[in-house]
Motif scaffolding. Structure first.
Motif, PDB file in Angstrom:
ATOM      1  N   PHE A 201       0.971  -1.156   0.020  1.00  0.00           N
ATOM      2  CA  PHE A 201       0.062   0.014  -0.129  1.00  0.00           C
ATOM      3  C   PHE A 201       0.862   1.166  -0.134  1.00  0.00           C
ATOM      4  CE2 PHE A 201      -3.326  -2.575   1.050  1.00  0.00           C
ATOM      5  CZ  PHE A 201      -4.630  -2.199   0.546  1.00  0.00           C
ATOM      6  N   LYS A 202       1.861   1.219   0.806  1.00  0.00           N
ATOM      7  CA  LYS A 202       2.920   2.592   0.911  1.00  0.00           C
ATOM      8  C   LYS A 202       3.710   2.540  -0.257  1.00  0.00           C
ATOM      9  CE  LYS A 202       6.504   0.357   3.859  1.00  0.00           C
ATOM     10  NZ  LYS A 202       7.374   0.180   2.808  1.00  0.00           N
ATOM     11  N   ASP A 203       3.784   1.471  -1.092  1.00  0.00           N
ATOM     12  CA  ASP A 203       4.425   1.669  -2.161  1.00  0.00           C
ATOM     13  C   ASP A 203       3.816   1.751  -3.716  1.00  0.00           C
ATOM     14  OD1 ASP A 203       6.901   1.310  -0.642  1.00  0.00           O
ATOM     15  OD2 ASP A 203       6.674  -0.956  -0.882  1.00  0.00           O
ATOM     16  N   VAL A 204       2.576   1.987  -3.739  1.00  0.00           N
ATOM     17  CA  VAL A 204       1.768   2.184  -4.923  1.00  0.00           C
ATOM     18  C   VAL A 204       2.388   2.978  -5.948  1.00  0.00           C
ATOM     19  CG1 VAL A 204      -0.417   3.030  -5.752  1.00  0.00           C
ATOM     20  CG2 VAL A 204      -0.490   1.596  -3.787  1.00  0.00           C
ATOM     21  N   LYS A 205       2.686   4.046  -5.437  1.00  0.00           N
ATOM     22  CA  LYS A 205       3.294   5.285  -6.498  1.00  0.00           C
ATOM     23  C   LYS A 205       4.452   4.617  -7.228  1.00  0.00           C
ATOM     24  CE  LYS A 205       5.049   9.959  -6.788  1.00  0.00           C
ATOM     25  NZ  LYS A 205       5.444  11.350  -6.179  1.00  0.00           N
ATOM     26  N   GLY A 206       5.400   4.067  -6.367  1.00  0.00           N
ATOM     27  CA  GLY A 206       6.708   3.561  -6.901  1.00  0.00           C
ATOM     28  C   GLY A 206       6.428   2.357  -7.843  1.00  0.00           C
ATOM     29  N   ASP A 207       5.645   1.491  -7.473  1.00  0.00           N
ATOM     30  CA  ASP A 207       5.186   0.235  -8.157  1.00  0.00           C
ATOM     31  C   ASP A 207       4.335   0.487  -9.532  1.00  0.00           C
ATOM     32  OD1 ASP A 207       6.530  -1.425  -6.131  1.00  0.00           O
ATOM     33  OD2 ASP A 207       4.487  -1.834  -5.097  1.00  0.00           O
ATOM     34  N   THR A 208       3.540   1.575  -9.562  1.00  0.00           N
ATOM     35  CA  THR A 208       2.901   2.046 -10.666  1.00  0.00           C
ATOM     36  C   THR A 208       3.668   2.342 -11.740  1.00  0.00           C
ATOM     37  OG1 THR A 208       0.819   2.533  -9.053  1.00  0.00           O
ATOM     38  CG2 THR A 208       0.876   3.619 -11.376  1.00  0.00           C
ATOM     39  N   LEU A 215      -1.540  -6.035  -5.555  1.00  0.00           N
ATOM     40  CA  LEU A 215      -3.015  -6.143  -5.223  1.00  0.00           C
ATOM     41  C   LEU A 215      -3.625  -4.563  -5.110  1.00  0.00           C
ATOM     42  CD1 LEU A 215      -2.753  -9.088  -2.723  1.00  0.00           C
ATOM     43  CD2 LEU A 215      -3.550  -9.048  -4.921  1.00  0.00           C
ATOM     44  N   PRO A 216      -3.105  -3.990  -4.127  1.00  0.00           N
ATOM     45  CA  PRO A 216      -3.565  -2.536  -4.124  1.00  0.00           C
ATOM     46  C   PRO A 216      -3.843  -1.699  -5.314  1.00  0.00           C
ATOM     47  CG  PRO A 216      -1.979  -2.939  -2.385  1.00  0.00           C
ATOM     48  CD  PRO A 216      -1.845  -3.981  -3.498  1.00  0.00           C
ATOM     49  N   ILE A 217      -2.990  -2.096  -6.249  1.00  0.00           N
ATOM     50  CA  ILE A 217      -3.089  -1.255  -7.508  1.00  0.00           C
ATOM     51  C   ILE A 217      -4.353  -1.849  -8.289  1.00  0.00           C
ATOM     52  CG2 ILE A 217      -1.846  -0.942  -9.673  1.00  0.00           C
ATOM     53  CD1 ILE A 217       0.672  -0.842  -8.212  1.00  0.00           C
ATOM     54  N   ILE A 218      -4.289  -3.139  -8.363  1.00  0.00           N
ATOM     55  CA  ILE A 218      -5.381  -3.901  -9.396  1.00  0.00           C
ATOM     56  C   ILE A 218      -6.524  -3.825  -8.667  1.00  0.00           C
ATOM     57  CG2 ILE A 218      -5.922  -5.925 -10.667  1.00  0.00           C
ATOM     58  CD1 ILE A 218      -3.491  -4.413 -11.735  1.00  0.00           C
ATOM     59  N   LEU A 219      -6.728  -4.339  -7.373  1.00  0.00           N
ATOM     60  CA  LEU A 219      -7.841  -4.825  -6.721  1.00  0.00           C
ATOM     61  C   LEU A 219      -8.524  -3.274  -6.094  1.00  0.00           C
ATOM     62  CD1 LEU A 219      -7.558  -8.116  -5.067  1.00  0.00           C
ATOM     63  CD2 LEU A 219      -8.525  -7.551  -7.199  1.00  0.00           C
ATOM     64  N   GLU A 220      -7.566  -2.298  -5.865  1.00  0.00           N
ATOM     65  CA  GLU A 220      -7.981  -1.203  -5.100  1.00  0.00           C
ATOM     66  C   GLU A 220      -7.930  -1.512  -3.649  1.00  0.00           C
ATOM     67  OE1 GLU A 220     -11.122   0.885  -6.972  1.00  0.00           O
ATOM     68  OE2 GLU A 220      -9.803   1.567  -8.697  1.00  0.00           O
ATOM     69  N   ALA A 221      -8.063  -0.225  -2.739  1.00  0.00           N
ATOM     70  CA  ALA A 221      -7.755  -0.592  -1.503  1.00  0.00           C
ATOM     71  C   ALA A 221      -9.069  -1.555  -0.799  1.00  0.00           C
ATOM     72  CB  ALA A 221      -7.980   0.903  -0.723  1.00  0.00           C
ATOM     73  N   ARG A 222     -10.212  -1.181  -1.039  1.00  0.00           N
ATOM     74  CA  ARG A 222     -11.635  -1.709  -0.328  1.00  0.00           C
ATOM     75  C   ARG A 222     -11.624  -3.221  -0.720  1.00  0.00           C
ATOM     76  NH1 ARG A 222     -16.418  -3.314  -1.743  1.00  0.00           N
ATOM     77  NH2 ARG A 222     -16.356  -2.399  -3.924  1.00  0.00           N
ATOM     78  N   LYS A 223     -11.264  -3.997  -1.919  1.00  0.00           N
ATOM     79  CA  LYS A 223     -11.276  -5.066  -2.003  1.00  0.00           C
ATOM     80  C   LYS A 223     -10.053  -5.852  -1.675  1.00  0.00           C
ATOM     81  CE  LYS A 223     -14.149  -4.762  -6.428  1.00  0.00           C
ATOM     82  NZ  LYS A 223     -14.383  -4.836  -7.811  1.00  0.00           N
TER      83      LYS A 223
END
Length: 305
Positions: A201-208, A215-223
């Motif tokens: 979750f904290k690495d979303v920017k760099g991973d994107t 998972l947080p990028i594809i499914l987003e936070a809630r899912k």
């Protein structure tokens, strides 16, 4: 004449020292590189101890320390190997001396491996280091390439499997009953999977930017949060049933605290917040969980005696 000779030697010495010793300079970023894996390695060592308690075996402190050294080595290796996303996700380490990180990682791995080899557990030492390298750098042979960071959830699954096998394997050395081993593997394998996803979750920017599909990028936070919560509840319900049935050692403090700590992590730290308070909270609830649980077990045990 003698002065000139001395002066020349002095200048050569200065050049030699600058060239050969500057790479060993430990600046603030290098110090952070060396200490940032300490908590997770301590947590891993304590988890090996806790796994032994659940399996009703006598915890081997030396084995736990060796396991902690291997864990430290793998995580330090990951931070010392340059990657595109880490230049964004871990900016504070950009100016660190990676050579020192690699050297320290190698030394701690060798020490941990030698200890485990004496007890016939050499193979277990190489599982996380090989997985860690495939995760950080990957391999490429001709047109074939393999890097565990790239696939959707693949990284989390592999990390959970490798650390679950490592922790359970060290704790169950000489243990022949496969049922309890599978249950302890489930508990720690799922926990490591969840923790690695929380870190994503904290690495979303760099991973994107690096094209890594977490998972947080594809499914987003809630899912993603719902998925992790379901996995956490499922694994702990099975383990609690095993405790009641006597399959595992009756350690209610360990399992209940693990359940509560895990829920707090999932519900409060599945976001992109990179603030200092978030880092400290996550360190306490995720990396400090095992140590706190062991302390609480000791305290409550003393009250019950």
């Amino acid at each position: 004449m003698s002065y000139n000779l001395f002066s020349g030697s002095h200048e050569q010495f200065i050049k030699y020292r600058t060239k050969n010793f500057s790479k060993f300079h430990i600046n603030e970023a290098t110090l952070k590189l060396l200490i940032c894996s300490f908590l997770v390695s301590l947590s891993g060592a304590v988890r090996i101890y806790i796994a032994s308690l659940l399996l009703k075996t006598t915890p081997n402190v030396v084995t736990c320390i060796a396991g902690g050294l291997i864990i430290y080595s793998v995580y330090t290796l990951d931070r010392a190997l340059d990657s595109e996303e880490d230049s964004i996700n871990r900016k504070e380490l950009n100016s660190s001396n990676k050579k020192i990180g690699l050297d320290v990682s190698f030394v701690t791995f060798v020490i941990g491996t030698l200890i485990l080899a004496k007890d016939g557990m050499l193979v277990l030492a190489f599982i996380p280091i090989i997985t860690g390298y495939l995760y950080s750098k990957g391999i490429q042979i001709g047109n074939f390439s393999l890097k565990l960071k790239g696939g959707l959830g693949v990284k989390n699954v592999v990390v959970g499997l490798s650390w679950g096998i490592f922790i359970t394997g060290l704790a169950s050395s000489g243990y022949e009953n496969i049922g309890p081993i599978v249950l302890v593997f489930l508990l720690f394998g799922v926990k490591v999977f969840i923790n690695s996803a929380i870190d994503d979750f904290k690495d979303v920017k760099g991973d994107t930017l690096a094209g890594i599909k977490t998972l947080p990028i594809i499914l987003e936070a809630r899912k993603t949060r719902n998925l992790l919560t379901a996995m956490h509840i499922f694994s702990h319900m099975i383990v609690i049933a095993a405790l009641i049935d006597g399959v595992l050692a009756f350690e209610p403090v360990i399992v209940l605290c693990s359940f509560v700590y895990g829920l707090i992590c999932i519900l409060n730290y599945t976001n992109e917040d990179r603030s200092l308070s978030r880092k400290l909270g996550l360190a306490f609830f995720k990396d400090g969980e095992s140590t706190v649980i062991l302390i609480l077990r000791a305290v409550t045990g003393s009250f019950l005696v």
